[in-house]
Design an enzyme around this catalytic site. Sequence first.
Site, PDB file in Angstrom:
ATOM      1  N   SER A 283       5.298   7.224  12.188  1.00  0.00           N
ATOM      2  CA  SER A 283       4.048   6.598  11.786  1.00  0.00           C
ATOM      3  C   SER A 283       2.855   7.400  12.336  1.00  0.00           C
ATOM      4  O   SER A 283       2.699   8.572  12.003  1.00  0.00           O
ATOM      5  CB  SER A 283       4.034   5.136  12.238  1.00  0.00           C
ATOM      6  N   ASP A 377       8.456   1.065   2.153  1.00  0.00           N
ATOM      7  CA  ASP A 377       7.455   1.082   3.221  1.00  0.00           C
ATOM      8  C   ASP A 377       6.236   0.274   2.767  1.00  0.00           C
ATOM      9  O   ASP A 377       5.560   0.637   1.805  1.00  0.00           O
ATOM     10  CB  ASP A 377       7.059   2.529   3.530  1.00  0.00           C
ATOM     11  N   HIS A 411       9.058   0.466   6.758  1.00  0.00           N
ATOM     12  CA  HIS A 411       8.243   1.359   7.581  1.00  0.00           C
ATOM     13  C   HIS A 411       8.958   1.773   8.865  1.00  0.00           C
ATOM     14  O   HIS A 411       8.859   2.924   9.279  1.00  0.00           O
ATOM     15  CB  HIS A 411       6.920   0.670   7.926  1.00  0.00           C
TER      16      HIS A 411
END
Length: 464
Positions: A283, A377, A411
Site C-alpha cells: 500500500s 481491491d 487490498h
Amino acid sequence: MWQVSARSLCRASSRAWQRRLPWPGPAPAAPRSRGPAWSPGTAPAQGLSSMAPSIRLSPAARSLFDQPLAITVQGLGPRQQVTLRTSLRDETRELFQASARYQAGDDGELDLARCPALPGGSFSGLEPMGLLWALQPEKPFWRLVKRDVQSPFLLQLEVFEGHGERHGRLLAQAQHERAFLRDGVRRIPVREGRIRATLFLPPGEDTFPGIIDIHGLGGGLFESRASLLANHGFATLALAYYQFEDLPQEPKELHLEYFEEAVNYMLQHPQVKGPGVGLLGFSKGAEVSLAMAAFLKNILAVASLNAPVAVTVIPLSYKDKIIPTVTLDEHKAKATNSKFLDYSDGMDDPFQAPGDQSRIPLEKSEAQFLFIVGQDDCVVKSEYHATEVCKLLQAQGKENFQILSYPGTGHCIDPPFFPLYHIGSHPVFHKRAALGGELRAYSKAQVHAWSQIQAFFKKYLIVN
C-alpha cells in the site's frame, strides 16, 4: 490468477492480456509425515480410554507461520462424523476460530489432505489448510497482527463428536506453536542515525540478498513479514517511517533521504550481498518503494503489493523536488453488497491528467518490478495502476515488469495463512469500509504470491 510479463505484453493486444482467469483446483496438500509425529499436548479428552481418538500433526510441535501443517485424526470409528475446530488468541487475547465438518474413512482415520470438509462449517471441500486460513475473529472487523515475532502464536485444535449446531462430546485436543523465527535467525534492533528498524539475518556467517520491507499507513514498526522472509534466506530490514519512537507522529512530508539512509545501511552491512537491494512494500509502503526506485540508486528489484503509482496522503520529497499528493474524494465512494463503502474510485486518475506531478516516474528506474494486485481491491484501483504504468514502460521499450493479478483478493495481501481482513478501517478516511477479498480465493493468492515474491528476489538479487 493471471500474470503478464513484458514479453507477453508485447505479443498481445491490451484486451487479451487483461483476461481474468479462474483459480485452478484446491491448494496443494501439506506434506505428510513418513512416520508418527505426535504434537505435545495431543491427548484424548479427559476421562476417555487410551483407545480414544488422537490428533497427529506434522511438523509435530512447532512450525513456521507460513508453513503448511498436516493434520490427521486417528482412532475414530468407521465413517464417524466429527467437527474439527481451531482456535488462536492474538497478543491482545482476541479470539480467532474456524471449524469444519468431516467424516472419517472406513479405517477410522481422518486425513485432511485426503478427506474433503462437508458443508456446514467455515469452509467445505478438500482444503488441507482450511482450518488455518479460515480463522476469523470473534470481535467484528478485527485484524490478526503479530507484534512480538520472538514468541509464537499458540494454535488449539479440538475434535468434537457429530455435526450438530452445538458441538458434541470432545474427543481429542492438541496444541501447536506457529512461529515467526526459524532457529538461528537473528533479530537485531537498528538505531543507526535516523533509521528506526529491525534487521533479520538468516543463520550463518555468509552474505545474503538484502530486502527492505515497508508497511502501509498506520505508522509503527511491523516485523512479521520481514521475519518470515529471513527464514527463507534473505537479510530483511523492517523499516518504520512514522509514529514510532522519535520518528514524526504526523509527518507533513516523507523525505526520501531517510529511506536512502536505510539503503546505504544495508549495503554497508558485512552480511548483505550487493551490489543493490530489493524493496517489498504494501500500500503506502509500496508507493514509497516505487518512488525509491525512481529517484534513488542501488535499487535492483521492487515487489509492490496493491500500490498506487501516485503519491497519496503524505507528499514525498527528495533534495529540491517535492512530489505532491493526488486528490482524494471520499464522496466518490460506492456501495457494495456488504453494505460497507468501496472507496477505490475516490482517487483522481494520475494517468489521465497530462503533466500530473503526483504520478511516480517509474520510467526513470532501471529496477525490476513485480506488481502484485488484488482484483477486488476496494481501497486502490491497484490493478488499473499497475496495468497503466506497465503500458508506459512498454512504450519506452522497457521490459522490466511483471504483473500478478489475483481474483477474489482485496487490498490486504499478507503472507500465507493470515486470516482474511476484508472489512476494516479505511487507511485514509478512517471509516469502516470494504477492503475487499473472498476467503478461499484469498487463501490461494497468499500462497502463490508469497512463493513468487521469493522467486523474484532470488532471481534479481543473487548476482553471480
